[in-house]
Design a protein around this motif. Sequence first.
Motif, PDB file in Angstrom:
ATOM      1  N   PHE A 121      -0.986 -13.539  -4.069  1.00  0.00           N
ATOM      2  CA  PHE A 121       0.284 -12.995  -3.581  1.00  0.00           C
ATOM      3  C   PHE A 121       0.576 -11.653  -4.232  1.00  0.00           C
ATOM      4  CE2 PHE A 121       4.854 -12.544  -4.544  1.00  0.00           C
ATOM      5  CZ  PHE A 121       5.318 -12.307  -3.265  1.00  0.00           C
ATOM      6  N   LYS A 124      -1.562  -8.798  -2.864  1.00  0.00           N
ATOM      7  CA  LYS A 124      -1.176  -8.356  -1.519  1.00  0.00           C
ATOM      8  C   LYS A 124       0.076  -7.483  -1.568  1.00  0.00           C
ATOM      9  CE  LYS A 124      -3.322 -12.093   1.045  1.00  0.00           C
ATOM     10  NZ  LYS A 124      -3.194 -13.075   2.115  1.00  0.00           N
ATOM     11  N   VAL A 125       1.031  -7.861  -2.379  1.00  0.00           N
ATOM     12  CA  VAL A 125       2.258  -7.072  -2.499  1.00  0.00           C
ATOM     13  C   VAL A 125       1.951  -5.721  -3.133  1.00  0.00           C
ATOM     14  CG1 VAL A 125       4.536  -6.934  -3.598  1.00  0.00           C
ATOM     15  CG2 VAL A 125       3.798  -9.073  -2.525  1.00  0.00           C
ATOM     16  N   GLU A 141       6.581  -8.430   4.470  1.00  0.00           N
ATOM     17  CA  GLU A 141       5.348  -8.246   5.253  1.00  0.00           C
ATOM     18  C   GLU A 141       4.356  -9.369   4.939  1.00  0.00           C
ATOM     19  OE1 GLU A 141       2.714  -6.317   7.894  1.00  0.00           O
ATOM     20  OE2 GLU A 141       4.822  -5.867   7.534  1.00  0.00           O
ATOM     21  N   VAL A 142       4.166  -9.657   3.669  1.00  0.00           N
ATOM     22  CA  VAL A 142       3.247 -10.734   3.273  1.00  0.00           C
ATOM     23  C   VAL A 142       3.716 -12.077   3.821  1.00  0.00           C
ATOM     24  CG1 VAL A 142       2.330 -12.031   1.291  1.00  0.00           C
ATOM     25  CG2 VAL A 142       2.408  -9.529   1.211  1.00  0.00           C
ATOM     26  N   SER A 144       5.621 -12.505   6.484  1.00  0.00           N
ATOM     27  CA  SER A 144       5.917 -12.382   7.918  1.00  0.00           C
ATOM     28  C   SER A 144       7.393 -12.614   8.225  1.00  0.00           C
ATOM     29  CB  SER A 144       5.044 -13.347   8.744  1.00  0.00           C
ATOM     30  OG  SER A 144       3.681 -13.063   8.552  1.00  0.00           O
ATOM     31  N   LEU A 171      -1.838 -17.959   1.922  1.00  0.00           N
ATOM     32  CA  LEU A 171      -2.303 -16.837   1.102  1.00  0.00           C
ATOM     33  C   LEU A 171      -3.818 -16.804   1.015  1.00  0.00           C
ATOM     34  CD1 LEU A 171       0.147 -16.734  -1.920  1.00  0.00           C
ATOM     35  CD2 LEU A 171      -0.178 -14.985  -0.180  1.00  0.00           C
TER      36      LEU A 171
END
Length: 173
Positions: A121, A124-125, A141-142, A144, A171
Amino acid sequence: MINRILKAQRAIDESDVLKALNKFTPVVVSTIFVQLDLPGSDIDIICCHQKKQDLKQQFEKTFSRYDDFVFSERENYCIGRFYFDGFPFEVYSSNQLVRLQLGYRHFKIMETLSQYGGEPFRSKVRLLKTKGYKTEPAICEVLSLTGDPYISILQVEQWSSQNFKHFVENLVL
């Protein structure tokens, strides 16, 4: 990352920011402490004041000697900034209790998501942030989540353990 956390904590301690602002119930809400930061991210602190003038006086008395010192007042809040020991600091204060402020609520959500989602997580951020996203929009965004990210992110406060389980499973994909 852990080294950056330790350096940020040292900067907080050595600047005496929490001690100096103690009567304004300061709380650190920095992305550094949930490992969602990028190099150059600031140390965010939120406070609650009854009188802006009291906060301004204390802030200027304590931090005006530091680099990049600025204090600005708006109708409903104040923001103070300074630079100390390699970190930009930003202090936000309003007359709302800290635990009710959006900055605090967002931080608690980030903390929970970071714990559940771990490094997948956080990576991705951070990747989205390197592309110009601010933290809350990157998280949305991660996840949705649609709509205004600063409001949409609050949906996470209502998540059940099943929602978090689904989040973690997605994830990996």
